[in-house]
Scaffold this motif. Structure first.
Motif, mmCIF file in Angstrom:
data_model
loop_
_atom_site.group_PDB
_atom_site.id
_atom_site.type_symbol
_atom_site.label_atom_id
_atom_site.label_comp_id
_atom_site.label_asym_id
_atom_site.label_seq_id
_atom_site.Cartn_x
_atom_site.Cartn_y
_atom_site.Cartn_z
ATOM 1 N N GLY A 187 0.804 -1.217 0.000
ATOM 2 C CA GLY A 187 0.000 0.000 0.000
ATOM 3 C C GLY A 187 0.837 1.266 0.000
ATOM 4 O O GLY A 187 1.935 1.327 -0.560
ATOM 5 N N ASN A 188 0.317 2.285 0.669
ATOM 6 C CA ASN A 188 1.005 3.577 0.698
ATOM 7 C C ASN A 188 2.376 3.500 1.352
ATOM 8 O O ASN A 188 3.255 4.321 1.065
ATOM 9 C CB ASN A 188 0.143 4.610 1.432
ATOM 10 N N ALA A 189 2.557 2.516 2.229
ATOM 11 C CA ALA A 189 3.855 2.374 2.898
ATOM 12 C C ALA A 189 4.969 2.029 1.922
ATOM 13 O O ALA A 189 6.150 2.224 2.213
ATOM 14 C CB ALA A 189 3.767 1.305 3.985
ATOM 15 N N ALA A 190 4.598 1.517 0.747
ATOM 16 C CA ALA A 190 5.610 1.133 -0.240
ATOM 17 C C ALA A 190 6.175 2.332 -0.988
ATOM 18 O O ALA A 190 7.286 2.264 -1.533
ATOM 19 C CB ALA A 190 5.012 0.144 -1.237
ATOM 20 N N ILE A 191 5.425 3.438 -1.027
ATOM 21 C CA ILE A 191 5.875 4.609 -1.788
ATOM 22 C C ILE A 191 7.153 5.178 -1.179
ATOM 23 O O ILE A 191 7.225 5.448 0.020
ATOM 24 C CB ILE A 191 4.776 5.687 -1.830
ATOM 25 N N GLY A 192 8.158 5.325 -2.008
ATOM 26 C CA GLY A 192 9.437 5.856 -1.555
ATOM 27 C C GLY A 192 10.319 4.832 -0.876
ATOM 28 O O GLY A 192 11.505 5.088 -0.651
ATOM 29 N N GLU A 193 9.753 3.680 -0.545
ATOM 30 C CA GLU A 193 10.510 2.607 0.098
ATOM 31 C C GLU A 193 10.797 1.476 -0.881
ATOM 32 O O GLU A 193 11.896 0.943 -0.932
ATOM 33 C CB GLU A 193 9.740 2.069 1.297
ATOM 34 N N LYS A 194 9.791 1.119 -1.673
ATOM 35 C CA LYS A 194 9.951 0.064 -2.670
ATOM 36 C C LYS A 194 9.293 0.445 -3.997
ATOM 37 O O LYS A 194 9.710 -0.011 -5.059
ATOM 38 C CB LYS A 194 9.362 -1.245 -2.144
ATOM 39 N N LEU A 195 8.266 1.272 -3.921
ATOM 40 C CA LEU A 195 7.586 1.779 -5.113
ATOM 41 C C LEU A 195 7.970 3.249 -5.273
ATOM 42 O O LEU A 195 7.632 4.081 -4.438
ATOM 43 C CB LEU A 195 6.071 1.648 -4.961
ATOM 44 N N PHE A 196 8.695 3.542 -6.348
ATOM 45 C CA PHE A 196 9.271 4.873 -6.513
ATOM 46 C C PHE A 196 8.497 5.677 -7.556
ATOM 47 O O PHE A 196 7.886 5.112 -8.464
ATOM 48 C CB PHE A 196 10.741 4.747 -6.897
ATOM 49 N N CYS A 197 8.535 7.003 -7.413
ATOM 50 C CA CYS A 197 7.759 7.897 -8.271
ATOM 51 C C CYS A 197 8.704 8.857 -8.989
ATOM 52 O O CYS A 197 9.401 9.645 -8.339
ATOM 53 C CB CYS A 197 6.755 8.696 -7.433
ATOM 54 N N HIS A 198 8.715 8.785 -10.313
ATOM 55 C CA HIS A 198 9.620 9.646 -11.076
ATOM 56 C C HIS A 198 9.006 11.034 -11.235
ATOM 57 O O HIS A 198 7.882 11.165 -11.717
ATOM 58 C CB HIS A 198 9.912 9.044 -12.449
ATOM 59 N N PRO A 199 9.737 12.088 -10.851
ATOM 60 C CA PRO A 199 9.145 13.433 -10.846
ATOM 61 C C PRO A 199 9.045 14.091 -12.220
ATOM 62 O O PRO A 199 8.340 15.092 -12.367
ATOM 63 C CB PRO A 199 10.107 14.221 -9.950
#
Length: 317
Positions: A187-199
């Protein structure tokens, strides 16, 4: 949990082309929710998603050339951004991706097969012993160490089970799983930890097309590795300073270091990139017979790859 890995490595390679039925299941790498699936743009059925800290470790150890990104097709244009003519899954307008391990073609003979075949195999898989070259070390991914516990917890089909069903034998010997599962980030806990977002989606022009065709460049991979290393858990923001430094380090891994750097900090060329290039070249020579897996001694070990102990050595422990 107990698994029998000897002679298998089913979770470390793409063995689908050994099947008579060549209908590949791309959904094995999909993101699923109640509204449907988002299929991966690449074609790796056993992609291992690494954490931000693991990505940083690879950069620090000078082996970032082992890494590759995974993006997904969006279900529709409302949740995606258009890159290279396709809708790419995004969060807040930022394409999302994993970072995992590359799978170059290697000559392997898993599941008791007598003759080797060219199969996409983990960069760290020793074709001769079918063991991991970095098992138990600083480069060994936490997700690999936990496999298949996370898969069992999510009540999904394990690669052990697929191998048993297809080739026979006993691979998954004990399915009991502890309730304390480190590294299972959802879920949201994965963002920035395992699921990354390209700016900057525009920076990925060309990358997505090359990812789909299996022809990503060192620059493509360095861009995504840098964003992952510069990410922060729980947010889509990245640190510009960490991004620039990580991208430089990733490219230094390929180029052998920057002139004028102190020797202690120079990122010299690792064995991984040259070994992958040779595997790809050997595979391209389709008219030649598939070589023995033992050729890995020349392709990988001679360049500095760690050797593996073999199964007899483990049995004696």
């Amino acid at each position: 949990m107990e698994v029998n890995c000897e002679g298998c490595a089913g979770c470390c390679l793409d063995w689908r082309r050994l099947l008579e039925d060549r209908t590949y299941d791309r959904a094995r790498g999909s993101i699923r929710d109640g509204d449907g699936n988002r299929d991966p743009i690449d074609d790796d059925p056993n992609f291992v998603a690494l954490t931000r800290e693991t990505v940083r470790t690879y950069l620090d150890q000078g082996v970032a050339d082992a890494l590759t990104p995974r993006f997904w097709d969006a279900r529709d244009e409302r949740e995606g951004v258009e890159i290279d003519g396709r809708q790419v899954a995004a969060v807040a307008g930022r394409p999302v991706f994993f970072v995992g391990l590359r799978k170059p073609p290697k000559p392997v003979a898993p599941f008791g097969r007598e003759e080797p075949s060219w199969l996409p195999a983990c960069v760290f898989l020793d074709p001769t012993t079918l063991q991991c070259r970095v098992h138990g070390g600083a480069l060994f991914p936490q997700e690999c160490g936990a496999y298949p516990a996370h898969t069992l917890t999510l009540e999904a089909t394990t690669e052990c089970g697929r191998v048993e069903e297809t080739f026979g034998g006993d691979r998954l010997l004990d399915v009991s799983v502890t309730k304390d599962l480190d590294g299972l980030v959802l879920g949201n806990a994965a963002i920035g930890e395992k699921l990354f977002c390209h700016p900057q989606p525009a920076a990925l022009e060309g990358t997505i097309e090359r990812l789909a065709s299996g022809t990503t460049t060192a620059e493509d991979r360095a861009e995504t590795i840098a964003v992952a290393a510069a990410s922060s858990p729980g947010t889509v923001a990245i640190s510009d300073h960490h991004y620039e430094r990580a991208r430089e380090r990733a490219l230094e891994t390929v180029n052998g270091g920057s002139p004028g750097e102190d020797d202690r900090d120079s990122r010299r060329e690792s064995w991984i990139g040259p070994a992958i290039a040779e595997w790809q070249q050997r595979r391209a020579n389709a008219d030649e017979p598939v070589p023995s897996p033992r050729v890995a001694a020349d392709v990988e070990v001679a360049r500095g790859a760690p050797e593996t102990p073999g199964w007899d050595a483990l049995d004696d422990e």
